[in-house]
Design a protein around this motif. Structure first.
Motif, PDB file in Angstrom:
ATOM      1  N   THR A  66       0.817  -1.123  -0.008  1.00  0.00           N
ATOM      2  CA  THR A  66       0.009  -0.187  -0.007  1.00  0.00           C
ATOM      3  C   THR A  66       0.897   1.177  -0.208  1.00  0.00           C
ATOM      4  N   GLY A  67       2.140   0.995  -0.120  1.00  0.00           N
ATOM      5  CA  GLY A  67       2.969   2.222  -0.203  1.00  0.00           C
ATOM      6  C   GLY A  67       3.324   3.060   1.389  1.00  0.00           C
ATOM      7  N   GLY A  68       4.048   4.002   1.416  1.00  0.00           N
ATOM      8  CA  GLY A  68       4.450   4.469   2.799  1.00  0.00           C
ATOM      9  C   GLY A  68       3.357   5.711   2.930  1.00  0.00           C
ATOM     10  N   ILE A  69       3.934   6.665   3.533  1.00  0.00           N
ATOM     11  CA  ILE A  69       3.264   8.029   3.859  1.00  0.00           C
ATOM     12  C   ILE A  69       2.750   8.757   2.310  1.00  0.00           C
ATOM     13  N   LEU A  70       3.274   8.514   1.376  1.00  0.00           N
ATOM     14  CA  LEU A  70       2.975   9.016   0.057  1.00  0.00           C
ATOM     15  C   LEU A  70       1.697   8.049  -0.593  1.00  0.00           C
ATOM     16  N   GLY A  71       1.989   6.907  -0.498  1.00  0.00           N
ATOM     17  CA  GLY A  71       1.074   5.976  -1.192  1.00  0.00           C
ATOM     18  C   GLY A  71      -0.167   5.841  -0.157  1.00  0.00           C
ATOM     19  N   GLY A  72      -0.171   6.172   1.083  1.00  0.00           N
ATOM     20  CA  GLY A  72      -1.410   6.227   1.788  1.00  0.00           C
ATOM     21  C   GLY A  72      -1.455   4.947   2.600  1.00  0.00           C
ATOM     22  N   GLY A  73      -0.400   3.859   2.670  1.00  0.00           N
ATOM     23  CA  GLY A  73      -0.337   2.659   3.323  1.00  0.00           C
ATOM     24  C   GLY A  73       0.097   3.183   5.117  1.00  0.00           C
ATOM     25  N   ILE A  74       0.616   4.375   5.258  1.00  0.00           N
ATOM     26  CA  ILE A  74       0.905   4.536   6.486  1.00  0.00           C
ATOM     27  C   ILE A  74       0.251   5.909   6.745  1.00  0.00           C
ATOM     28  N   GLY A  83       7.751  -2.934  -1.080  1.00  0.00           N
ATOM     29  CA  GLY A  83       7.580  -1.536  -1.582  1.00  0.00           C
ATOM     30  C   GLY A  83       8.046  -0.701  -0.220  1.00  0.00           C
ATOM     31  N   ASN A  84       7.250   0.494  -0.781  1.00  0.00           N
ATOM     32  CA  ASN A  84       7.730   1.687   0.285  1.00  0.00           C
ATOM     33  C   ASN A  84       7.011   1.626   1.707  1.00  0.00           C
ATOM     34  N   THR A  85       6.053   0.418   1.693  1.00  0.00           N
ATOM     35  CA  THR A  85       5.522   0.529   3.185  1.00  0.00           C
ATOM     36  C   THR A  85       6.623  -0.154   4.065  1.00  0.00           C
ATOM     37  N   LEU A  86       7.821  -0.517   3.632  1.00  0.00           N
ATOM     38  CA  LEU A  86       8.776  -1.125   4.626  1.00  0.00           C
ATOM     39  C   LEU A  86       9.574   0.103   5.185  1.00  0.00           C
ATOM     40  N   ALA A  87       9.985  -0.261   6.288  1.00  0.00           N
ATOM     41  CA  ALA A  87      10.578   0.687   7.043  1.00  0.00           C
ATOM     42  C   ALA A  87      12.104   0.845   6.919  1.00  0.00           C
TER      43      ALA A  87
END
Lengths: 417, 543
Positions: free
Chosen positions: A312-320, A386-390
């Motif tokens: 779902t992505g990180g802060i950009l993608g909306g997963g976080i 993906g970018n949901t990883l830390a």
């Protein structure tokens, strides 16, 4: 088709995961709230552009520099992927795009330096063939072409910055009769126009008087959507010199091409990709995710799959997601996250800070099998990519697409086997 | 050294200073104004945009209340393009004392502030997002004001009458000859040179900076800086100014201005108007207090946060700055300090700027031995952006209508605030813009939800085309503006706005690689950043 793999998220990581899993004959479904950052980014694969991040000089050879990155940051997603699998992921995508008639050019041991829409040199590992003639290691003079009706690309700033950096560059802004009466056009509209031969002829006719000594011609990245390669080749033939594209403000036509190719590959293998389908909850039993719910107008819809991949992505993608109280959360499974404890530590003073803002390193911690961890595996059949990883700063490193592609590639093979 | 000779020099390009220079010019004085940055860069451009009815002061400061309602009526008449007649409510929430409503009504009656109590169902019909637990509601003639446009308009009026406005002129030192101030030594930030401005009389209208300015002539003026923190939410959640009906306190007002709703404000004494922090406790307090007026406020998207410093004059030490009078003060340093040729006007509030200017220029006339009547109360302040454009940028709906009906200027450079290419070009070529931030104050580019994500690049390119600076200058102008937007975002970045900022990073760092362009990373025309906030909890949070 069997319910084998459910991927949440349709960015580069999610689509790569689904594509790889589908190659193993698995029944794959991708559900996404909307399309991913491919539509915002440059349409290239950035693997590692700056390391150390504060370096003024771009990385010349990502393969040679990656060991330094991993030594400094052993938690980096690339550490879990490993160099060999990263190279395999790049090869795989290159093969897929090549088969689709839209070659991505490059290799892990050399970064391109390609011009941006402000005329900076952008380090990237793989770029579409439509962009390669912009190579800034070549000092051949160039003409940059903008369109008066396109406010997302200005050739003047790009040309002047390139000239300042020693690349002879001039610019022209076209005001074509075909666009007259439009105050505003987007890259996507122009890309559709570009697929018409009479529009291209008008472009060529308008550009020719400005060519002068220019040995190559740069356009915004609008040279066609589905037919980019043909549009590109036709312009080169008509202008009698190499032509290249430069990515501008979003939406990214070049990114949309990659998205289309990946989505087609999944569908060709029997997988399905749905947007407008936001995951809003899940059910778990015995340490396994048994269902993911999406919203419909009636009641939540259940998706029951053997394996579930969070992309779902990180802060950009909306997963976080974050809130005013300083809380940081993972949006579907409420997974434990690594993030700065105190909101006072989220940001640094300068927007362009070389180290980046700590909040953007927030993400999910995973084990070597890309399973989210909280001391132990959270759910046996849940994976993340993906970018949901830390633990990494994708934008400062210029590793945004590389991490998405490589982790998606590895996870796709894990869940496909 | 370059020198400029004038009759009256005004220091400070906020509401007060521009008001004074317009009044001077209208009365036929030769005059010049120096402002260290752009007009309205200080407190005037950093308040919540309230046109006071006087209701806020009806109980606590009756003199200020009367001044407010008098000026409220005049400003609506002379600068209608800068004012939106939103009307105002004073509401008694479940956290407030019901009986205060009676004191409020009485106060309004005593100070001639029009006020009527309306029923709660009526209130909710007009403003359905208000807390249904509100027990009483009073209607007053508050409004919302565009202080950028107003300051520009008043300055343009002054210029039309011969005044000289000098932007980016920072006063380094007042020039004293014996017991007389005869001008000011200034630093031109743009040209990087010193300029001496000589004048028969110097008016210090530097607001919260007035003490600093006076100090350079060895005159002590005790102006306290009272910091107020405000937050803009991305929607007009109310269309009426909504005040808490209680004694003035932190977070007691929501003002709808243009496309946003602004919650304000705190009031903290700071030692230096230039260097202060926006503390996390202030942000939390604003969020919490706003939610008492509009439940669910936390779920709105916060766009931006800023702090302004009120100039609060005091002859004696007062601990809590809110107890210092909001009425203005005129100091004649000849009678007060034995220093001739120098007067200070300070304190006050935006709503009363014209009256402050009037009493100041009356004193100027007296000192220069001439009698010229004030006409500012009956002189309409034209909209300087109207000619050739037909553009009022007061109201987004109106701008949309303009954009839609007149295709000719439809290329939107800032899609959030509907600023067109023609608007931006006009601001760059006709205005006094020295930075993209100055263009923003003229045409509102970068003030919407994306906070410059798309328009910074576009404006920089148009800037480069029209101004023809070196490419390094354009690069630093772009980077300065990115940093300027960041300045007001940091304190309120969470939720969707944090996501937006990450997109802006993706664009400027990754797609454009603007951080690796030639030229300096920042310039002296760039933003003065807030100090880092450090305090989560505060016992100053007296609500």
């Amino acid at each position: 088709m069997t319910n084998d793999v459910l991927v949440i998220g349709a960015g580069l990581a999610g689509l790569t995961t689904a594509w790889q899993a589908s190659l193993h004959g698995k029944g794959v479904r991708v559900i996404a709230k909307g399309w991913g950052a491919t539509h915002w980014h440059a349409g290239c694969v950035d693997v590692l552009g700056y390391w150390p991040m504060e370096s003024e000089t771009p990385v010349a050879n990502p393969a040679a520099t990656l060991p330094d990155l991993l030594a400094a940051n052993p938690q980096h997603p690339y550490a879990l992927v490993g160099l060999a699998r990263l190279a395999a992921a790049l090869d795989g995508l290159q093969q897929l795009c090549s088969d689709a008639g839209y070659p991505l050019v490059g290799s892990l041991d050399k970064n391109w330096r390609l011009p941006t829409a402000v005329g900076a040199a952008r380090p990237t590992c793989l770029a579409p063939a439509t962009m390669i003639a912009g190579n800034l290691d070549d000092h051949a003079p160039m003409l940059l072409v903008g369109f008066k009706q396109l406010p997302d690309f200005y050739a003047n700033v790009a040309a002047d910055n390139l000239a300042q950096q020693g690349i002879p560059a001039r610019h022209v802004a076209l005001d074509l009769p075909a666009l007259a009466g439009r105050n505003f056009t987007t890259a996507v509209n122009l890309a559709r126009f570009m697929q018409q031969s009479d529009f291209r002829a008008a472009v060529v006719q308008a550009v020719k008087p400005h060519l002068g000594e220019a040995a190559r011609v740069g356009f915004p990245a609008v040279l066609g959507l589905e037919e980019a390669t043909a549009v590109h080749q036709d312009l080169q033939a008509q202008l009698g010199r190499p032509v290249f594209e430069i990515p501008g403000l979003p939406p990214s036509v070049a990114g949309m091409r990659l998205h289309r190719i990946l989505k087609s590959a999944i569908e060709k293998n029997g997988g399905r990709v749905y947007d407008g389908m936001e995951a809003i909850g899940f059910a778990a039993d015995g340490g396994r995710v048994t269902a993911v719910y999406t919203e419909t107008s009636g009641r939540p819809r259940q998706h029951r799959y053997d394996r579930v991949v969070l992309a779902t992505g990180g802060i950009l993608g909306g997963g976080i997601v974050t809130n005013h109280a300083g809380e940081v959360g993972e949006v579907v499974f409420n997974l434990p996250l690594r993030h700065p404890e105190n909101r006072l530590e989220w940001f640094r003073r300068d927007f362009l800070d070389k180290q980046g803002h700590p909040i953007y390193r927030s993400g999910v911690s995973v084990n070597e099998n890309f399973q989210p961890m909280n001391g132990r595996v959270v759910y046996q059949n849940l994976f993340a990519a993906g970018n949901t990883l830390a633990g990494f700063e994708a934008i400062r490193e210029r590793s945004f697409d590389g991490v998405a592609l490589a982790t998606g590639f590895v996870v796709g093979n894990l869940v496909g086997n | 050294m370059r020198t400029i000779q004038t009759e009256v020099l005004v220091i400070g390009g906020g509401a007060t200073g521009t008001g004074v220079i317009a009044d001077l010019a209208l009365r036929g004085f030769r005059c010049a104004l120096v402002e260290k940055r752009d007009l309205a860069h200080g407190t005037t451009g950093r308040y919540h945009g309230l046109l006071h009815s006087g209701g806020r002061y009806a109980v606590k400061d009756p003199k200020a209340a009367t001044e407010c309602i008098e000026e409220n009526v005049i400003l609506r008449r002379i600068m209608p393009h800068c004012i939106e007649d939103t009307g105002g409510f004073f509401v008694v929430t479940p956290w407030d004392d019901d009986a205060f409503g009676d004191r409020f009504m009485q106060g309004c009656r005593d100070t001639a502030v029009p006020c009527e109590e309306i029923s709660i169902p009526h209130m909710l019909r007009e403003e359905p997002h208000l807390n249904p637990g509100i027990s009483r509601c009073f209607r007053v003639p508050d409004g919302s004001a565009d202080s950028f446009l107003a300051t520009q308009s008043v300055a343009a009026l002054a210029q039309a009458h011969g005044a000289q406005i000098l932007h980016y002129y920072e006063v380094k030192q007042l020039i004293r000859q014996g017991d007389r101030v005869v001008g000011a030594l200034c630093y031109d930030l743009v040209k990087d040179e010193e300029v001496a401005v000589h004048a028969d009389l110097v008016v210090n209208a530097a607001g919260a900076w007035a003490g600093k300015i006076a100090h350079t002539a060895e005159v002590e003026v005790n102006v306290r800086a009272g910091k107020g923190t405000m937050i803009a939410a991305s929607y007009r959640i109310v269309n009426t100014v909504v005040n808490r009906c209680k004694m003035p306190a932190d977070g007691d007002i929501i003002v709808p201005v243009h496309t946003v709703s602004i919650i304000g404000t705190t009031d903290e004494g700071v030692p230096d108007p230039e260097h202060f922090a926006i503390e996390p406790w202030e942000v939390q307090l604003m969020m919490q207090e706003a939610a008492k007026i509009v439940p669910g406020w936390h779920d709105l998207r916060m766009l931006r946060c800023w702090g302004g410093v009120r100039p609060l004059y005091q002859e004696t030490k007062v601990a809590d700055t809110r107890d210092v009078t909001r009425a203005y003060t005129l100091l004649d340093h000849e009678t007060r300090d034995g220093v001739a040729g120098f007067i200070t006007i300070t304190g006050g509030k935006w709503t009363t700027y014209r009256q402050m200017a009037q009493v100041t220029v009356d004193r100027v006339c007296e000192k220069l031995g001439t009698a010229r009547p004030c006409t500012t109360h009956e002189t309409v302040v034209p909209n300087p952006f109207e000619q050739g454009h037909g553009r009022q940028h007061h109201n987004l709906g109106q701008r949309l209508a303009d954009v839609e009906k007149e295709e000719a200027f439809g290329q939107l450079i800032c899609e959030c605030e509907l600023a067109t290419r023609a608007d931006v070009e006009h601001a760059i070529t006709q205005g006094e813009a020295k930075t993209i931030d100055d263009v923003r104050r003229d045409v509102r580019v970068g003030m919407g939800p994306c906070q410059g994500g798309f328009c910074t690049y576009r404006v920089a390119a148009i800037w480069h085309e029209l101004k023809k600076p070196s490419i390094e200058e354009t690069n630093v102008t772009l980077r300065d503006f990115l940093q300027e937007r960041w300045k007001g975002l940091m304190p309120i970045l969470w939720g969707p706005q944090l996501k937006q900022e990450r997109l802006d990073e993706l664009i400027y760092l990754s797609v454009l690689n603007a951080d690796h362009l030639p030229g300096p990373r920042a310039s002296r025309l760039g933003p003065a950043m807030y100090e880092p906030g450090t305090v989560w909890e505060s016992d100053h949070a007296h609500v």
